[in-house]
Design a protein around this motif. Structure first.
Motif, PDB file in Angstrom:
ATOM      1  N   ASP A  58      59.779  25.771  57.108  1.00 25.36           N
ATOM      2  CA  ASP A  58      59.774  25.814  58.594  1.00 25.36           C
ATOM      3  C   ASP A  58      59.290  27.175  59.231  1.00 25.36           C
ATOM      4  N   GLY A  59      58.279  27.523  57.945  1.00 24.82           N
ATOM      5  CA  GLY A  59      57.187  28.566  58.813  1.00 24.82           C
ATOM      6  C   GLY A  59      58.558  30.061  59.090  1.00 24.82           C
ATOM      7  N   ALA A  60      57.278  30.416  59.298  1.00 27.36           N
ATOM      8  CA  ALA A  60      57.689  32.476  60.250  1.00 27.36           C
ATOM      9  C   ALA A  60      58.384  32.017  60.986  1.00 27.36           C
ATOM     10  N   TYR A  61      58.335  31.332  61.822  1.00 27.02           N
ATOM     11  CA  TYR A  61      59.442  31.291  62.834  1.00 27.02           C
ATOM     12  C   TYR A  61      61.030  30.824  62.609  1.00 27.02           C
ATOM     13  N   GLY A  62      61.726  30.134  61.255  1.00 30.46           N
ATOM     14  CA  GLY A  62      62.324  30.106  60.971  1.00 30.46           C
ATOM     15  C   GLY A  62      63.196  31.092  60.142  1.00 30.46           C
ATOM     16  N   SER A  63      62.563  31.694  59.486  1.00 32.27           N
ATOM     17  CA  SER A  63      62.601  32.495  59.093  1.00 32.27           C
ATOM     18  C   SER A  63      62.795  33.591  59.440  1.00 32.27           C
ATOM     19  N   TYR A  64      62.627  33.823  60.508  1.00 31.38           N
ATOM     20  CA  TYR A  64      62.669  34.737  62.027  1.00 31.38           C
ATOM     21  C   TYR A  64      64.574  34.179  62.715  1.00 31.38           C
ATOM     22  N   VAL A  65      64.605  33.427  62.788  1.00 34.00           N
ATOM     23  CA  VAL A  65      65.803  32.715  62.936  1.00 34.00           C
ATOM     24  C   VAL A  65      67.241  33.218  61.825  1.00 34.00           C
ATOM     25  N   LEU A  66      66.951  32.471  60.645  1.00 34.37           N
ATOM     26  CA  LEU A  66      67.467  32.841  59.883  1.00 34.37           C
ATOM     27  C   LEU A  66      67.755  34.010  59.003  1.00 34.37           C
ATOM     28  N   LEU A  67      66.562  35.012  59.202  1.00 36.80           N
ATOM     29  CA  LEU A  67      67.178  36.769  59.720  1.00 36.80           C
ATOM     30  C   LEU A  67      67.884  37.435  60.308  1.00 36.80           C
ATOM     31  N   LYS A  68      67.619  37.061  61.564  1.00 34.51           N
ATOM     32  CA  LYS A  68      68.526  37.270  62.581  1.00 34.51           C
ATOM     33  C   LYS A  68      70.337  37.102  62.598  1.00 34.51           C
ATOM     34  N   SER A  69      70.624  35.766  62.213  1.00 37.53           N
ATOM     35  CA  SER A  69      71.863  35.475  62.017  1.00 37.53           C
ATOM     36  C   SER A  69      72.210  36.036  60.799  1.00 37.53           C
ATOM     37  N   ILE A  70      71.526  36.522  60.023  1.00 31.02           N
ATOM     38  CA  ILE A  70      72.251  36.609  58.438  1.00 31.02           C
ATOM     39  C   ILE A  70      72.193  38.618  59.073  1.00 31.02           C
ATOM     40  N   ARG A  71      71.481  38.879  59.973  1.00 30.75           N
ATOM     41  CA  ARG A  71      71.864  39.654  60.415  1.00 30.75           C
ATOM     42  C   ARG A  71      72.984  40.147  61.602  1.00 30.75           C
ATOM     43  N   ASN A  72      73.507  38.933  62.059  1.00 27.76           N
ATOM     44  CA  ASN A  72      74.120  38.816  63.006  1.00 27.76           C
ATOM     45  C   ASN A  72      76.134  38.665  62.783  1.00 27.76           C
ATOM     46  N   ASP A  73      75.534  38.090  61.551  1.00 30.40           N
ATOM     47  CA  ASP A  73      77.446  37.488  60.927  1.00 30.40           C
ATOM     48  C   ASP A  73      76.879  38.663  59.918  1.00 30.40           C
ATOM     49  N   MET A  74      76.676  40.044  59.028  1.00 31.06           N
ATOM     50  CA  MET A  74      76.808  41.113  58.758  1.00 31.06           C
ATOM     51  C   MET A  74      77.073  41.938  59.430  1.00 31.06           C
ATOM     52  N   GLU A  75      76.887  42.068  60.859  1.00 35.46           N
ATOM     53  CA  GLU A  75      77.403  43.047  61.685  1.00 35.46           C
ATOM     54  C   GLU A  75      78.686  43.144  62.173  1.00 35.46           C
ATOM     55  N   TRP A  76      78.682  41.376  62.360  1.00 36.13           N
ATOM     56  CA  TRP A  76      80.053  40.858  63.178  1.00 36.13           C
ATOM     57  C   TRP A  76      81.020  40.058  62.993  1.00 36.13           C
ATOM     58  N   GLY A  77      80.695  39.911  61.149  1.00 43.64           N
ATOM     59  CA  GLY A  77      81.488  38.756  60.642  1.00 43.64           C
ATOM     60  C   GLY A  77      81.025  37.860  60.406  1.00 43.64           C
ATOM     61  N   VAL A  78      81.984  37.064  59.611  1.00 47.41           N
ATOM     62  CA  VAL A  78      81.522  35.086  59.471  1.00 47.41           C
ATOM     63  C   VAL A  78      82.386  35.200  59.396  1.00 47.41           C
ATOM     64  N   LEU A  79      82.915  33.708  60.531  1.00 48.99           N
ATOM     65  CA  LEU A  79      83.330  32.630  60.644  1.00 48.99           C
ATOM     66  C   LEU A  79      84.011  32.266  59.318  1.00 48.99           C
ATOM     67  N   GLN A  80      85.560  32.033  59.343  1.00 48.82           N
ATOM     68  CA  GLN A  80      85.881  31.366  57.434  1.00 48.82           C
ATOM     69  C   GLN A  80      85.851  29.978  58.359  1.00 48.82           C
ATOM     70  N   GLN A  81      85.490  28.808  57.281  1.00 46.55           N
ATOM     71  CA  GLN A  81      85.503  27.430  57.314  1.00 46.55           C
ATOM     72  C   GLN A  81      86.363  27.067  56.224  1.00 46.55           C
ATOM     73  N   GLY A  82      87.183  26.303  56.864  1.00 50.15           N
ATOM     74  CA  GLY A  82      87.591  25.375  55.590  1.00 50.15           C
ATOM     75  C   GLY A  82      89.573  26.167  55.506  1.00 50.15           C
ATOM     76  N   GLY A  83      90.133  27.067  55.687  1.00 44.92           N
ATOM     77  CA  GLY A  83      90.885  27.505  55.765  1.00 44.92           C
ATOM     78  C   GLY A  83      90.799  28.800  54.221  1.00 44.92           C
TER      79      GLY A  83
END
Length: 118
Positions: free
Chosen positions: A40-65
């Motif tokens: 999905d090009g550079a824009y998709g990478s941009y969104v992915l990188l920001k999402s990973i950073r946010n998960d690292m800084e704020w934590g990831v919601l546990q899925q499935g128990g």
């Protein structure tokens, strides 16, 4: 702080994504910028990188128990926790290094796209 510590790798990644985020003022300009390997090009990478950073800084919601199966499987997991830890630590370090390079590359490509020479 050790050069190859997980904390250093995480700091480098977060710093690279923060730099990318501060540099990229118009993320929509990345839609037509091709990247190596990203479907999905550079824009998709941009969104992915920001999402990973946010998960690292704020934590990831546990899925499935997040519960392991019982009995023997749990005992086997307990026996090689150290192996699992080092396996995942090594993998995480490698992934963070690749993501950091990706954020730096995206920042550079954006600067080229808008004609910035710095």
């Amino acid at each position: 702080m050790q050069k190859n510590s997980l904390y250093t790798a995480m700091s480098r990644f977060i710093g690279a994504v923060n730099n990318m985020d501060q540099t990229v003022m118009l993320p929509s300009r990345l839609r037509d910028v091709p990247t190596n390997g990203a479907a999905d090009g550079a824009y998709g990478s941009y969104v992915l990188l920001k999402s990973i950073r946010n998960d690292m800084e704020w934590g990831v919601l546990q899925q499935g128990g997040g519960q392991n199966g019982g009995g023997t499987e749990a005992a086997e997991d307990e026996d090689d926790l150290e192996k699992q830890f080092y396996f995942h630590l090594n993998g995480l370090h490698g992934v963070l290094s690749k993501l950091t390079r990706k954020a730096d590359t995206l920042t550079s490509r954006y600067k080229e796209e808008i004609g910035c020479r710095n």
